[in-house]
Write a protein that holds these residues in place. Structure first.
Motif, PDB file in Angstrom:
ATOM      1  N   PRO A 265       1.082  -1.748   0.353  1.00  0.00           N
ATOM      2  CA  PRO A 265       0.035   0.489  -0.341  1.00  0.00           C
ATOM      3  C   PRO A 265       0.891   1.408   0.036  1.00  0.00           C
ATOM      4  CG  PRO A 265      -0.424  -1.232   2.196  1.00  0.00           C
ATOM      5  CD  PRO A 265       1.013  -2.172   1.217  1.00  0.00           C
ATOM      6  N   LEU A 266       0.688   2.355  -0.281  1.00  0.00           N
ATOM      7  CA  LEU A 266       0.571   3.682  -0.895  1.00  0.00           C
ATOM      8  C   LEU A 266       1.125   4.092   0.501  1.00  0.00           C
ATOM      9  CD1 LEU A 266      -0.938   5.775  -3.436  1.00  0.00           C
ATOM     10  CD2 LEU A 266       1.326   4.796  -3.889  1.00  0.00           C
ATOM     11  N   PRO A 267       2.572   4.659   1.150  1.00  0.00           N
ATOM     12  CA  PRO A 267       3.206   5.190   2.645  1.00  0.00           C
ATOM     13  C   PRO A 267       1.464   5.827   3.331  1.00  0.00           C
ATOM     14  CG  PRO A 267       4.733   5.533   0.735  1.00  0.00           C
ATOM     15  CD  PRO A 267       3.394   4.611   0.437  1.00  0.00           C
ATOM     16  N   THR A 268       1.253   6.033   3.767  1.00  0.00           N
ATOM     17  CA  THR A 268      -0.363   7.289   3.703  1.00  0.00           C
ATOM     18  C   THR A 268      -0.178   7.786   5.314  1.00  0.00           C
ATOM     19  OG1 THR A 268      -1.890   5.684   4.485  1.00  0.00           O
ATOM     20  CG2 THR A 268      -1.688   6.549   2.194  1.00  0.00           C
ATOM     21  N   GLU A 269       0.937   6.786   6.428  1.00  0.00           N
ATOM     22  CA  GLU A 269       1.466   8.037   7.399  1.00  0.00           C
ATOM     23  C   GLU A 269       1.214   8.483   8.153  1.00  0.00           C
ATOM     24  OE1 GLU A 269       2.079   3.659   6.589  1.00  0.00           O
ATOM     25  OE2 GLU A 269       3.530   5.352   6.079  1.00  0.00           O
ATOM     26  N   ALA A 270       2.117   9.400   7.166  1.00  0.00           N
ATOM     27  CA  ALA A 270       2.446  11.003   7.420  1.00  0.00           C
ATOM     28  C   ALA A 270       0.687  12.295   6.745  1.00  0.00           C
ATOM     29  CB  ALA A 270       4.030  11.504   6.546  1.00  0.00           C
ATOM     30  N   VAL A 271       0.437  11.753   5.864  1.00  0.00           N
ATOM     31  CA  VAL A 271      -0.798  12.299   5.141  1.00  0.00           C
ATOM     32  C   VAL A 271      -2.181  12.785   6.561  1.00  0.00           C
ATOM     33  CG1 VAL A 271      -2.538  11.939   3.675  1.00  0.00           C
ATOM     34  CG2 VAL A 271      -0.338  11.156   3.118  1.00  0.00           C
TER      35      VAL A 271
ATOM     36  N   LYS B 218      -7.181   9.764   1.804  1.00  0.00           N
ATOM     37  CA  LYS B 218      -4.725   9.753   2.126  1.00  0.00           C
ATOM     38  C   LYS B 218      -4.227   8.999   1.150  1.00  0.00           C
ATOM     39  CE  LYS B 218      -3.428   8.659   6.380  1.00  0.00           C
ATOM     40  NZ  LYS B 218      -3.611   7.596   7.636  1.00  0.00           N
ATOM     41  N   ALA B 219      -4.402   8.131   0.543  1.00  0.00           N
ATOM     42  CA  ALA B 219      -4.074   7.874  -0.589  1.00  0.00           C
ATOM     43  C   ALA B 219      -3.660   8.375  -1.971  1.00  0.00           C
ATOM     44  CB  ALA B 219      -4.316   6.489  -1.276  1.00  0.00           C
TER      45      ALA B 219
END
Length: 101
Positions: free
Chosen positions: A10-16, A85-86
């Motif tokens: 999955p796309l990294p979205t933790e910082a979004v 978020k993605a």
């Protein structure tokens, strides 16, 4: 023949972080996701039943979103949240065309 091992990426979205207006939209989109899922199931002949039974095509979640338990609502919310978020992580902007009522 065995399928090769699958590694989800999955796309990294933790910082979004979602802007407040998208956070408010989240619940409505989660309800919409549930409605799409339910409409598809119903069109395939599924009906409400107290337990999921694939052979009888019964499912306990074929009810209105507001009647779902919190765990089921959380599943829909998470799906929508990660999609939003993605989109932002990919550089898209989500804007409302008309101001809120």
């Amino acid at each position: 023949m065995n399928d090769p091992p699958y590694t989800p990426r999955p796309l990294p979205t933790e910082a979004v972080a979602l802007p407040p207006d998208l956070t408010r939209l989240l619940e409505r989109l989660a309800e919409n996701a549930h409605d799409h899922w339910a409409a598809r199931r119903i069109s395939e002949g599924w009906v409400w039943g107290p337990q999921r039974d694939d052979s009888k095509k019964t499912h306990p979640d074929l009810i209105a979103y507001d009647r779902l338990n919190e765990a089921e609502k959380a599943y829909d919310r998470t799906t929508v949240l990660e999609t939003l978020k993605a989109m932002i992580a990919l550089g898209y902007r989500i804007e409302r065309e008309h101001p809120a009522d």
